[in-house]
Motif scaffolding. Structure first.
Motif, short mmCIF file in Angstrom:
data_model
loop_
_atom_site.label_atom_id
_atom_site.label_comp_id
_atom_site.label_asym_id
_atom_site.label_seq_id
_atom_site.Cartn_x
_atom_site.Cartn_y
_atom_site.Cartn_z
N SER A 47 0.85 -1.19 0.00
CA SER A 47 0.00 0.00 0.00
C SER A 47 0.88 1.23 0.00
CB SER A 47 -0.92 0.01 1.23
OG SER A 47 -0.16 0.21 2.41
N LYS A 48 0.32 2.33 -0.48
CA LYS A 48 1.02 3.62 -0.47
C LYS A 48 0.09 4.66 0.14
CE LYS A 48 4.05 2.77 -4.45
NZ LYS A 48 5.32 2.86 -3.72
N THR A 49 0.60 5.36 1.11
CA THR A 49 -0.15 6.44 1.74
C THR A 49 0.45 7.77 1.30
OG1 THR A 49 -0.68 5.10 3.67
CG2 THR A 49 -0.86 7.48 3.92
N PHE A 50 -0.38 8.56 0.63
CA PHE A 50 0.05 9.85 0.09
C PHE A 50 -0.46 10.97 0.99
CE2 PHE A 50 -0.49 6.89 -3.37
CZ PHE A 50 0.65 7.06 -4.14
N THR A 51 0.41 11.93 1.25
CA THR A 51 0.02 13.14 1.98
C THR A 51 0.28 14.33 1.07
OG1 THR A 51 0.61 12.13 4.09
CG2 THR A 51 0.34 14.52 4.04
N ALA A 52 -0.79 15.04 0.73
CA ALA A 52 -0.69 16.17 -0.20
C ALA A 52 -0.88 17.47 0.56
CB ALA A 52 -1.75 16.05 -1.30
N ALA A 53 0.05 18.38 0.40
CA ALA A 53 -0.07 19.70 1.01
C ALA A 53 -1.08 20.53 0.23
CB ALA A 53 1.30 20.39 1.04
N LEU A 54 -1.94 21.25 0.95
CA LEU A 54 -2.95 22.07 0.30
C LEU A 54 -2.46 23.47 0.00
CD1 LEU A 54 -6.21 21.04 2.16
CD2 LEU A 54 -5.24 20.16 0.06
N HIS B 185 -7.64 22.13 -5.44
CA HIS B 185 -6.45 21.88 -4.64
C HIS B 185 -5.41 21.01 -5.34
CE1 HIS B 185 -8.04 23.83 -1.03
NE2 HIS B 185 -9.20 23.27 -1.34
N PHE B 186 -5.79 19.82 -5.77
CA PHE B 186 -4.80 18.98 -6.44
C PHE B 186 -5.49 17.97 -7.34
CE2 PHE B 186 -5.54 16.67 -2.38
CZ PHE B 186 -5.88 15.42 -2.87
N PHE B 187 -4.70 17.43 -8.27
CA PHE B 187 -5.14 16.38 -9.18
C PHE B 187 -3.98 15.41 -9.35
CE2 PHE B 187 -5.46 14.50 -13.41
CZ PHE B 187 -6.77 14.06 -13.43
N HIS B 188 -4.19 14.15 -8.98
CA HIS B 188 -3.15 13.14 -9.05
C HIS B 188 -3.57 12.02 -10.00
CE1 HIS B 188 -1.88 14.28 -4.66
NE2 HIS B 188 -1.63 15.24 -5.54
N LEU B 189 -2.63 11.53 -10.78
CA LEU B 189 -2.84 10.36 -11.64
C LEU B 189 -1.91 9.26 -11.14
CD1 LEU B 189 -3.12 11.74 -15.29
CD2 LEU B 189 -4.87 10.51 -14.01
N LEU B 190 -2.48 8.23 -10.51
CA LEU B 190 -1.69 7.16 -9.92
C LEU B 190 -1.60 6.00 -10.90
CD1 LEU B 190 -3.15 7.13 -6.29
CD2 LEU B 190 -1.30 8.53 -7.23
N ASN B 191 -0.38 5.62 -11.21
CA ASN B 191 -0.14 4.49 -12.11
C ASN B 191 -0.35 3.20 -11.33
OD1 ASN B 191 1.01 2.51 -13.80
ND2 ASN B 191 2.40 4.00 -14.70
N THR C 268 -0.66 20.29 -8.68
CA THR C 268 -1.15 21.04 -7.52
C THR C 268 -2.19 22.05 -7.94
OG1 THR C 268 0.54 22.76 -7.75
CG2 THR C 268 1.15 20.80 -6.49
N GLY C 269 -2.77 22.71 -6.93
CA GLY C 269 -3.83 23.68 -7.18
C GLY C 269 -3.38 24.90 -7.94
N ASN C 270 -2.07 25.10 -8.07
CA ASN C 270 -1.59 26.24 -8.85
C ASN C 270 -1.80 26.04 -10.33
OD1 ASN C 270 -0.67 27.50 -6.52
ND2 ASN C 270 1.28 26.41 -6.58
N ASN C 271 -2.08 24.80 -10.71
CA ASN C 271 -2.27 24.51 -12.13
C ASN C 271 -3.72 24.75 -12.52
OD1 ASN C 271 -2.55 23.02 -14.68
ND2 ASN C 271 -0.47 22.33 -14.20
N GLU C 272 -3.93 25.39 -13.65
CA GLU C 272 -5.28 25.74 -14.08
C GLU C 272 -6.14 24.51 -14.33
OE1 GLU C 272 -4.16 26.14 -18.83
OE2 GLU C 272 -4.85 27.88 -17.71
N VAL C 273 -5.53 23.34 -14.52
CA VAL C 273 -6.31 22.14 -14.78
C VAL C 273 -7.22 21.80 -13.61
CG1 VAL C 273 -4.54 20.57 -13.87
CG2 VAL C 273 -6.17 19.74 -15.53
#
Length: 856
Positions: free
Chosen positions: A319-326, A353-359, A373-378
């Motif tokens: 398992s992988k536990t991800f912590t994303a800073a807001l 806030h964020f968008f992640h694509l996990l392989n 991250t949330g700085n990206n317009e996507v």
């Protein structure tokens, strides 16, 4: 944006206009000239209830009298159909229709208006009904209880004839699931009725669960029960007949409470208290055709500064536990995390806030997943309302009533590839684009164009190397998913660099315990993945170390003239011919190549090609079970052909970009900036392939050497040759000998190259150069052959001076010795192919060379 949502159904575009026409016609019939706007007054009640396995959408709305209308949108014909109307003011909890549209199951509760009673069944909170709707006939009460009930018909894969028995799941808020078996018969032609409706057989499928998820596409039920405060994930597979099997049990290290009750993908969640549910953990399960099993989990938020979520990759054993800073403490989160299934990827995003694509196919290295991250317009372009991920890549927005098909946005990812500066994002996007699988030739061309502009831009990995390995892997992966255990998808073995804004903890997990031992389809692949995790350490990924050893052995034998049997070498070279023929067959429709490759034998590269075919085929035959030998042989040819083709494409793109022409091979001209650029890209290709010991197209080294002669000063050229960057092929050196004149500069170049050639090739090349230096080299080789087994014999101290034109005692004595040896065994010591090479030739060459050195 990175995610492209293509609408497949829109409640307000595909249903509302039809309803408006129906209601207007009905109202007009009752009160001519009125009723055109009657639906607009009730539009808030129009909502989607369920999506069935065949893609049909069930929806409901209330008319101005409070009657509950059920409709169906057929995704194939794109037509709407009225199913049934309850002429009572009720609220719908759940609804499902069987595949023949003859039976409707609905669960309803009394109106939310204060004081209103359930007029169908007084004293009960929720009523579950089974309705005959083909044609409309009887209504049977299945449940009348004080807890909520959800319903779902099973959809087996049987299309050849109507089902005589239907199977209906009832999911109770009291934490049990039942399966009803409903037999139907036809009366009076097409009239379908329930047989023995007074007693319907039922089975208890599951009980004491706290969470359940329905997979409509694969007809699977996932649920979690709590025993001794331990969460256990279980899966029920429903078969085409009435049977169902418990497929596996897997412990889940997540905190759940008996007070939690949540359903996923059992229709609309409006009945469950959304405010209450948002405080509970988010949990969903994703699978795909390759045998992957991912559990995505996000606990309730304890902080506004960072968000944590965990993905259990059961098919990988960790398992992988991800912590994303807001980003900032005042970035309040009002909605939970959304998980979406995108086949080889899982999308995880928090609007704004964020968008992640996990392989999920290759989760071992964090650099194979993309983190925006949330700085990206996507981020702001994604819907802020909750999205529900259904089976496959279907996504439903309950609030708007839109059903989407989710794809990775290739054009955005390609643009992102050009703009990003982080190595971790470059490698992640590269794999995202290649795994899309749509129009691979176009995508490869775009990536190669980017590589040609950014070949030195990556510091953490070799860009050309990664592209060649990844693209070759994805080109054959769809043919057999088991190949992911046997072929590398990446050249990157470790990744220690940090990902901005992301921290990661990886832990081993307990593998699922399979309860059924006869596997088909997905279950066979999942079981294969689990067996691999248990027993296959270290990994079985192919590498070229055996090819490297064998190739060096064959080259060494060639130099010493002790090569093993001709049959073995011929078989290896035949393998190379098959690869090149396969490559030519794959490129029949493409435009002809400009680069002068595949125009010479280049036996060394052909040996390397053939050896790789042999070793890779043996590797796959050992470990790829259940695949025909002929298919494996074709896989190997396709894979190695793809490797070669990608190298050719990179070079071809650079050649076309710089507008080079065939006359670049002519040596009596100055090098241009374009030739410098192509020489540089060829050197980078060589570096990339050398470390992995990959074959190159025959003719590559010749072209590289000729460009090196054009572009490099002599001392740099010789340095490149001595360090193995430039390999002197017979074709390249012969062209040098023929095309370059004998000016002082060119003489120095020719001599410097000849003395670096292996003796066998050197002897052949020297014959082409009519020059004292060439004669000197030929003479040296001749003398070496004569004297290698020479034993000194007693000779007369007197030398017949009349036989020598010049009185130079050391030379005269030496020539006399050579003449004596030659006369003793002329046939043995004649220089092969040069009958005129004898002691006299050696004497003349020595004198000419001495004269040249003395400047006389």
């Amino acid at each position: 944006m990175a995610l492209r949502l293509v609408a497949e159904f829109d409640l307000w575009e595909d249903v509302f206009p039809w309803l408006r026409v129906q209601r207007a016609a009905s109202a007009g019939a009752e009160t001519p000239g009125g009723g055109a706007d009657v639906l607009e007054n009730n539009y808030e009640s129009l909502r989607v209830l369920n999506i069935e396995r065949n893609g049909n959408v069930i929806y409901t709305y209330k008319d101005n009298k409070g009657n509950v209308f059920f409709g169906l949108y057929d995704c194939q014909t794109r037509q709407n159909e009225h199913l049934y109307t309850f002429e009572k003011d009720l609220q719908v909890v759940s609804c499902s229709v069987n595949s023949e549209r003859t039976l409707l199951a609905a669960s309803l509760v009394q109106s939310s208006k204060e004081g209103r009673k359930n007029e169908l069944q007084p004293g009960s909170k929720c009523l579950t009904l089974l309705v005959e709707i083909h044609p409309i006939n009887n209504v049977k009460v299945l449940k009348a209880v004080d807890s909520y009930i959800w319903v779902q018909f099973l959809y087996p894969h049987i299309d050849s004839h109507p089902l005589r028995e239907n199977h209906l799941l009832l999911i109770s808020e009291e934490k049990y699931i039942e399966q009803f078996h409903i037999q139907v018969i036809q009366e009076d032609g097409n009239r379908v009725v329930i047989k023995n409706s007074g007693h319907l057989p039922r089975d208890r499928v599951a009980e004491d669960f706290v969470w359940a998820q329905w997979d409509m596409s694969e007809q699977r039920l996932y649920y979690i029960d709590l025993k001794k405060s331990r969460s256990t994930l279980k899966c029920i597979q429903f078969c085409a007949d009435e049977n169902f099997n418990l497929m596996f049990e897997a412990p889940l290290d997540i905190p759940l409470s008996n007070s939690v009750f949540k359903l996923v993908n059992f229709g609309c969640d409006d009945i469950q208290d959304q405010d209450k549910l948002s405080k509970y953990p988010m949990l969903c399960i994703f699978t795909n055709h390759t045998g992957s099993l991912c559990v995505c989990y996000s606990p309730k938020f304890d902080s506004w500064e960072q968000i944590m979520y965990t993905v259990f990759y059961f098919h990988k054993g960790h398992s992988k536990t991800f912590t994303a800073a807001l980003g900032s403490a005042d970035s309040h989160v009002t909605k939970g995390i959304t998980f979406l299934n995108l086949d080889y990827y899982v999308a995880v995003y928090l609007p704004g806030h964020f968008f992640h694509l996990l392989n999920i196919q290759h989760p071992d290295l964090i650099c194979h997943s993309l983190f925006l991250t949330g700085n990206n317009e996507v981020i702001d372009m994604l819907p802020h309302s909750p999205l529900q991920s259904l089976s496959g890549s279907l996504v439903l927005n309950w609030c708007s009533g839109k059903l989407y098909r989710a794809f990775l946005n290739q054009s955005y990812l390609l643009q992102f590839l050009w703009n990003t500066r982080l190595d971790c994002e470059k490698i992640a996007v590269l794999h995202c684009v290649l795994s899309c699988g749509q129009n691979p030739q176009f995508l490869e061309a775009k990536i190669i164009e980017w590589i040609s502009e950014n070949v030195s831009a990556c510091h953490s990995f070799d860009l050309i190397q990664e592209f060649i390995i990844a693209s070759s892997y994805w080109s054959i992966y769809p043919e057999t998913s088991s190949i992911d255990k046997l072929l590398p998808c990446s050249s990157v073995l470790t990744w220690n660099a940090e990902i901005p804004g992301i921290t990661l903890v990886t832990e081993e997990i307990t593998l699922p315990l399979m309860k059924v031992h006869s596997f088909k389809g997905y279950w066979e692949k999942l079981n294969c993945n689990l067996e691999y995790v248990k027993y296959s350490k270290p990994q079985l990924h192919y590498n070229n170390c055996m090819v490297r050893r064998e190739w060096h052995s064959l080259i060494s034998e060639e130099k010493t003239g002790k090569r093993r049997s001709n049959v073995y070498v011929r078989n290896i070279l035949d393998n190379a011919i098959k690869v090149i023929s396969n490559l030519e067959a794959r490129n029949l429709v493409s435009e002809p190549r400009l680069t002068p490759l595949f125009q010479e034998e280049d036996n060394h590269q052909r040996l390397l090609l053939g050896l790789m075919v042999s070793e890779l085929k043996d590797h796959l035959l050992r470990h790829l079970q259940g695949v025909e030998k002929k298919k494996i042989e074709q896989l190997v040819l396709d894979y190695i052909s793809k490797l070669l083709d990608l190298i050719c494409q990179i070079l071809e793109t650079s050649w076309r970009k710089h507008n080079l022409h065939p006359w670049v091979l002519h040596l009596n001209r100055q090098a241009s900036a374009a030739e410098f650029a192509v020489f540089h890209i060829m050197t980078r290709i060589l570096e990339a392939t050398n470390s992995l010991f990959l074959p190159l197209p025959p003719g590559f080294h010749t072209l590289h050497t000729i460009l090196g002669v054009h572009c490099l000063p002599l001392h740099n050229l010789l340095h490149y040759i001595d360090n193995g960057v430039l390999l002197l092929t017979e074709t390249a050196v012969m062209r040098l000998m023929k095309d370059l004149d004998n000016t002082g500069k060119n003489e120095k170049l020719k001599f410097s190259i000849i003395v670096r050639l292996p003796p066998v090739i050197g002897q052949k090349i020297c014959r082409l150069w009519d020059h004292p230096m060439s004669s000197n080299i030929i003479s040296r080789n001749h003398v070496k052959q004569l004297l290698q087994n020479y034993k000194k014999q007693p000779q007369s101290s007197m030398i017949d001076k009349s036989s020598f034109g010049i009185e130079f005692l050391p030379l005269n004595y030496f020539i006399a010795t050579l003449t004596n040896i030659e006369s003793s065994n002329q046939a043995l010591y004649t220089f092969e192919g040069h009958d005129n090479v004898d002691a006299k030739f050696v004497e003349e060459a020595a004198l000419k060379h001495t004269t040249m050195l003395l400047g006389l």
